[in-house]
Scaffold this active site. Structure first.
Site, short mmCIF file in Angstrom:
data_model
loop_
_atom_site.label_atom_id
_atom_site.label_comp_id
_atom_site.label_asym_id
_atom_site.label_seq_id
_atom_site.Cartn_x
_atom_site.Cartn_y
_atom_site.Cartn_z
N SER A 39 0.83 -1.20 0.00
CA SER A 39 0.00 0.00 0.00
C SER A 39 0.87 1.26 0.00
O SER A 39 1.70 1.43 -0.89
CB SER A 39 -0.96 -0.05 1.19
OG SER A 39 -2.04 0.84 1.01
N ASP A 152 -5.45 -3.81 -2.25
CA ASP A 152 -4.41 -3.41 -1.31
C ASP A 152 -3.63 -4.60 -0.73
O ASP A 152 -4.21 -5.56 -0.23
CB ASP A 152 -5.08 -2.65 -0.16
CG ASP A 152 -4.12 -1.90 0.71
OD1 ASP A 152 -3.21 -2.53 1.27
OD2 ASP A 152 -4.28 -0.67 0.86
#
Length: 296
Positions: A39, A152
């Site tokens: 991320s 993510d």
């Protein structure tokens, strides 16, 4: 010169702290030769590996709340934000090189929700890898390919230490953005009876707060609750990753530094990252010195 492999964790706007950590390492003469990130960790790590981090830092330090809103292209298809404006800006900063051409070994971690497994990007387009890694479920649209849907990396691996092991650096340093703070007083919003809460209200609710201290632990919307729940999950997962592959140094950035979406607070968060890293490195270097005195 001491070589370092960096594992940079996920955590929304707290990811700015990674910039401060990198600056602290460079100021002390450490050589970063490997980075793995999930991320925001993948975003900051990829920008550093491509030589674009300084320009990115200058840009984000000047962002206001209004600038953040102007970057968000809202959609209601599989996520709140397409992110095209943001990705275009990042591509302009990096030139979108191939990962295998970077001067630093780099891995971006994403999650394939179809096959329920981690995906490591170590070749191919840097921006495509970053885009997949930062696709927070329900916030950014996922990357949809023929046989997989990527979101993510923090969903399965918020602190990717394992990809750094193969670099055989002198030190493995992990930066965890989900350290538990002292339990705060949580403020919940009053229920809205006369007006249905719209999803975008949650995305932009942080604009109502003028005081950074006041914005830390107010659950103003469904988005706040979703993000806080994700952070709790990632904090727990990070502990498992650390237990399985303990780094030589763990740098803990308290989650109370800012909320997930406080992307207008870059200067403050970068400074926190630098200060926390300096203290952790002081402790590490002191222990190394003491060990050398005992065993010359």
């Amino acid at each position: 010169m001491t070589t370092v492999s960096l594992a940079l964790g996920s955590g929304g706007a707290r990811g700015y702290a990674h910039i401060g950590v990198i600056e602290a390492l460079e100021a002390r003469g450490y050589q970063i030769n490997c980075i793995a990130g999930s991320s925001m960790g993948a975003l900051i790590g990829g920008l550093y590996a491509s030589g674009a981090l300084e320009n990115y830092k200058s840009w984000v330090e000047g962002l206001s709340r209004l600038n953040i809103i102007q970057l968000l292209d809202v959609t209601f298809s599989m996520g709140a934000i397409r992110g095209e404006r943001l990705y275009d800006k990042l591509s302009n900063l990096t030139g979108n090189p191939k990962i295998e051409d970077l001067p630093i070994q780099f891995t971006a971690v994403a999650t394939d929700i179809v096959h329920q497994k981690e995906v490591w990007f170590q070749r191919g387009s840097l921006m495509e890898a970053i885009r997949a890694s930062i696709a927070v479920p329900g916030v950014f649209t996922p990357v949809v390919e023929e046989h997989r849907v990527l979101v993510d990396g923090g969903v399965l691996n918020p602190l990717p230490i394992v990809p750094t092991v193969a670099a055989h650096s002198d030190l493995i340093i992990a930066v965890d953005l989900n350290t538990n703070p002292v339990m705060p007083e949580v403020k919940l919003p009053h229920p809205r009876i006369d007006e249905a809460r719209r999803f975008e209200d949650g995305i932009f609710s942080f604009l109502k707060s003028k005081d950074p201290e006041d914005s830390k632990f107010k659950l103003d919307s469904n988005i706040d609750i979703i993000m806080t729940s994700l952070e709790v999950m990632q904090g727990s997962l990070s502990q498992y990753k650390i237990a399985g592959y303990p780094p030589d140094l763990l740098i803990n950035i308290p989650s109370e530094v800012c909320r997930f979406h406080d992307f207008h607070r870059a200067k403050d968060v970068i400074e926190v990252g630098r200060k926390v890293a300096d203290k952790a490195l002081d402790d590490l270097e002191r222990r190394a010195y003491e060990a050398a005195q005992i065993n010359p």
